[in-house]
Write an enzyme that holds these catalytic residues in place. Structure first.
Site, PDB file in Angstrom:
ATOM      1  N   PHE A 305       0.705  -0.562   0.003  1.00 42.03           N
ATOM      2  CA  PHE A 305      -0.022   0.083  -0.170  1.00 42.03           C
ATOM      3  C   PHE A 305       0.772   1.537  -0.067  1.00 42.03           C
ATOM      4  O   PHE A 305       2.147   1.157   0.468  1.00 42.03           O
ATOM      5  CB  PHE A 305      -0.464   0.061   1.332  1.00 42.03           C
ATOM      6  CG  PHE A 305      -2.107  -0.906   0.892  1.00 42.03           C
ATOM      7  CD1 PHE A 305      -3.345  -0.572   0.691  1.00 42.03           C
ATOM      8  CD2 PHE A 305      -2.315  -2.709   1.571  1.00 42.03           C
ATOM      9  CE1 PHE A 305      -4.273  -1.785   1.058  1.00 42.03           C
ATOM     10  CE2 PHE A 305      -2.812  -3.517   1.497  1.00 42.03           C
ATOM     11  CZ  PHE A 305      -4.099  -3.080   1.533  1.00 42.03           C
ATOM     12  N   ASP A 306       0.514   2.422  -0.871  1.00 39.29           N
ATOM     13  CA  ASP A 306       0.746   3.942  -0.583  1.00 39.29           C
ATOM     14  C   ASP A 306       0.064   4.344   0.280  1.00 39.29           C
ATOM     15  O   ASP A 306      -0.815   3.736   0.837  1.00 39.29           O
ATOM     16  CB  ASP A 306       0.822   4.333  -1.999  1.00 39.29           C
ATOM     17  CG  ASP A 306       0.987   5.671  -1.788  1.00 39.29           C
ATOM     18  OD1 ASP A 306       1.599   6.321  -1.181  1.00 39.29           O
ATOM     19  OD2 ASP A 306       0.122   6.530  -1.758  1.00 39.29           O
ATOM     20  N   LYS A 307       0.288   5.219   1.159  1.00 39.55           N
ATOM     21  CA  LYS A 307      -0.153   5.604   1.961  1.00 39.55           C
ATOM     22  C   LYS A 307      -1.441   6.622   1.972  1.00 39.55           C
ATOM     23  O   LYS A 307      -2.135   6.790   2.139  1.00 39.55           O
ATOM     24  CB  LYS A 307       0.792   6.266   3.664  1.00 39.55           C
ATOM     25  CG  LYS A 307      -0.012   6.573   4.466  1.00 39.55           C
ATOM     26  CD  LYS A 307       0.725   7.443   5.205  1.00 39.55           C
ATOM     27  CE  LYS A 307       1.157   8.642   5.107  1.00 39.55           C
ATOM     28  NZ  LYS A 307      -0.238   9.475   5.280  1.00 39.55           N
ATOM     29  N   THR A 308      -0.345   7.836   1.569  1.00 40.88           N
ATOM     30  CA  THR A 308      -1.814   9.307   1.295  1.00 40.88           C
ATOM     31  C   THR A 308      -2.152   8.843   0.079  1.00 40.88           C
ATOM     32  O   THR A 308      -2.195   8.714  -0.975  1.00 40.88           O
ATOM     33  CB  THR A 308      -0.709  10.221   0.747  1.00 40.88           C
ATOM     34  OG1 THR A 308      -0.084  10.475   2.020  1.00 40.88           O
ATOM     35  CG2 THR A 308      -1.516  11.363   0.927  1.00 40.88           C
ATOM     36  N   ASP A 495      -2.451   5.726  -5.395  1.00 44.35           N
ATOM     37  CA  ASP A 495      -2.822   6.391  -6.353  1.00 44.35           C
ATOM     38  C   ASP A 495      -2.060   7.868  -6.824  1.00 44.35           C
ATOM     39  O   ASP A 495      -2.686   8.314  -8.410  1.00 44.35           O
ATOM     40  CB  ASP A 495      -3.839   7.619  -5.313  1.00 44.35           C
ATOM     41  CG  ASP A 495      -2.657   8.445  -4.214  1.00 44.35           C
ATOM     42  OD1 ASP A 495      -1.741   7.941  -3.570  1.00 44.35           O
ATOM     43  OD2 ASP A 495      -3.174   9.532  -4.868  1.00 44.35           O
TER      44      ASP A 495
END
Length: 609
Positions: A305-308, A495
């Site tokens: 996962f990316d965070k933001t 994203d």
């Protein structure tokens, strides 16, 4: 399900419809020779592809057996059987082609972000020069709102910089003298002077472009499970057919063997199952660009996962107000922040959500520190500790900020009224999604450009144990490459533009469609149209179910072919009966695969749409 077809695909559909109608008309109305229409429309393209494969690559696959079966059926006068085989194979071929990805790597957005000009200071005069003419050691001036032309170090001035292009950080980063700045990032406020340290292909933005262009999954392959068996089937069918003729001297038996062994059900098994799965996922707001992704995803054992914007909502939000008089403090703070365009200021005004704002006089922005202004003849200060120190205001409410959140102190004249805490908040569905993935034995990892405190805070909230922070795009791709060398199959969800290289590098890239950039959407194979990460477990489950369905269908089709072949060898079946049996097998495979359209896991707790 929103289906869009190209011009060629529309022509193929028309050809298949005409062929099907001609077969039905001949069967029901007993109109002879209509099957020739199917043979001409659907059979000739198969013959052509078969010859091209044999001549150019000596590729022996299902097309060869199908072509011989059609020709043999025509020779012995079984025109209807020949038309049936040609039409069914055309349907299978169409479905297969439709599910193959045609993803194109457009990088226009990245290229557009590359600055074309720079302001160089030489001999105490400013000059605009092309970015290609900038050399290492040149002194450049960067104004507010400009993209930073090269990598370098600030030698005079301070500012806030939007680095989301490279790191995905949702909040601007304050920079001052001796801090590094990166090409392609945006200077939000103050002008500054920098010394160039990297140019051309060595600069950050060019590295990112290069990663997007060159990163391709090494293990990419097209989903053609049926073709794995094609060569073996061709050899078996020919051998049995020839041996049967040599022992019986009955050409009808030999032709029947070729007809019943046509791998129609085998060929249909993969595309119909994948089409059904794609249709199912569309209902959940998940767009799958190609069938290969389904196969890859079924084998994934780690999800990054990316965070933001992925685990979090991607925008700062007021999470805590600390003050002995919170109403007055927020009233003054929102009035002051309404004069600023900073993302934090917008979050504060949005949180206050009232129209009774005061008039602000003598508004002033202190780059990297905060803002000040006069309200009702009283000086209001809002900013970090550095601003309080420079304004000689004693600090109060200085409890430790353990989670790396942003704190803004508010002072009236020389007295601190309190402070507010802002943070990028975790999505409501993130924790449940991680829990469901663990049930599916998927390892979850967080790779983020944020600092250690922020990364650990988010990871703890959603129960992710494996985290890497302060990651640049190349750090993420290196991690993925390292895990792939350990034979792990990686899916990555992100994203931003900075996630594009990782999405391309992973076995399966999943992009957040609602807020994602065009680049990340292009780089990913799967898009969450509604940013609904809670459906990722369903995505993985149905991928596994699809591969299981394909395997069962292929096993069934092979078994049916073998039984029918045995009956044909014994003279129990003629070509028409053989074609009917193998068509029944095709229908069973299609129906079984179509059940995937309504598949829903019983083991995962879903959040309603």
């Amino acid at each position: 399900m929103n289906l869009k077809f190209s011009k060629k695909e529309k022509i193929d559909i028309i050809i298949i419809l005409i062929s099907t109608i001609s077969l039905v008309a001949e069967f029901i109305l007993s109109i002879n020779h209509l099957s020739w229409i199917s043979i001409m429309l659907c059979g000739i393209p198969i013959f052509k592809e078969c010859l091209e494969g044999l001549i150019t690559e000596f590729d022996i696959k299902a097309d060869l057996l199908v072509s011989i079966a059609i020709i043999a059926s025509v020779i012995i006068g079984e025109i209807f059987a020949a038309g049936e085989i040609a039409t069914i194979m055309a349907i299978g071929g169409f479905l297969e082609e439709y599910t193959v990805s045609k993803t194109q790597g457009k990088i226009k957005e990245l290229i557009n972000m590359t600055p074309q000009l720079a302001t160089r200071i030489k001999n105490e005069t400013e000059e605009k020069i092309a970015i290609e003419d900038v050399n290492v050691g040149d002194i450049l001036k960067v104004l507010p709102g400009e993209s930073i032309p090269t990598d370098g170090i600030i030698i005079n001035g301070e500012t806030s910089i939007d680095q989301s292009t490279l790191t995905g950080e949702s909040l601007p980063v304050n920079k001052t003298t001796h801090d590094e700045v990166y090409s392609g990032t945006i200077n939000l406020y103050g002008s500054f002077i920098m010394e160039t340290t990297k140019i051309g292909e060595d600069s950050s933005i060019q590295k990112l472009i290069k990663l997007v262009e060159s990163s391709k999954p090494e293990n990419a392959k097209i989903v053609k499970t049926a073709d794995k068996w094609a060569t073996l089937i061709v050899v078996i069918a020919f051998t049995v057919s020839i041996l049967t003729y040599l022992f019986t001297f009955e050409i009808t038996r030999s032709v029947t063997i070729l007809v019943v062994f046509c791998p129609c059900a085998l060929v249909l098994a993969t595309p119909t199952a994948i089409m059904a799965a794609i249709g199912n996922l569309t209902k959940y707001g998940i767009l799958v660009k190609d069938g290969e992704s389904i196969e890859e995803l079924a084998c994934v054992d780690e999800l990054i996962f990316d965070k933001t914007g992925t685990l979090t909502n991607g925008t700062p939000k007021v999470v805590k107000v600390i003050s002995e008089n919170p109403h007055e403090m927020m009233h003054l703070l929102a009035s002051l922040e309404s004069k600023s365009e900073h993302p934090l200021a917008k979050a504060i005004v949005k949180h206050y959500n009232k129209n009774d704002l005061e008039e602000v006089m003598e508004f002033k922005m202190h780059i990297g520190k905060g803002i000040t202004g006069m309200i009702n003849k009283r000086k209001i200060t809002a900013g970090n500790k550095r601003l309080l120190k420079s304004e000689k205001i004693p600090i109060k409410f200085d409890d430790e900020n353990k989670n790396g959140e942003i704190e803004i102190f508010v002072a009236k004249e020389k007295e601190v009224m309190g402070k507010i805490i802002l943070a990028d908040t975790v999505r409501e569905s993130s924790k449940q999604t991680i829990s469901s993935l663990k049930k599916l034995r998927i390892k979850t990892t967080l790779l983020t450009g944020d600092n250690e405190k922020t990364a650990k805070s988010i990871a703890n909230q959603v129960n992710i144990r494996n985290i890497k922070y302060n990651c640049l795009p190349e750090d993420k791709t290196k991690y993925i490459e390292c895990e792939q060398k350990k034979k792990h199959r990686i899916a990555m969800i992100g994203d931003g533009i900075n996630d594009a290289p990782s999405l391309r590098k992973s076995n399966v890239g999943i992009a957040m469609g609602k807020i994602g950039s065009d680049i990340s959407l292009e780089a990913a194979k799967i898009v969450l149209i509604k940013d609904n990460i809670e459906h990722i477990p369903h995505l993985i489950e149905i991928s596994r179910k699809t591969i299981k369905t394909i395997t069962i269908s292929i096993a069934f089709a092979l078994s049916l072919n073998i039984i029918a072949m045995a009956l044909a060898v014994l003279g129990i079946l003629n070509p028409i009966e053989g074609a009917l049996i193998h068509n029944i097998g095709s229908v069973i495979v299609i129906i079984y695969s179509s059940l995937l359209i309504k598949y829903k896991s019983q083991n995962i707790d879903y959040i309603p749409n």
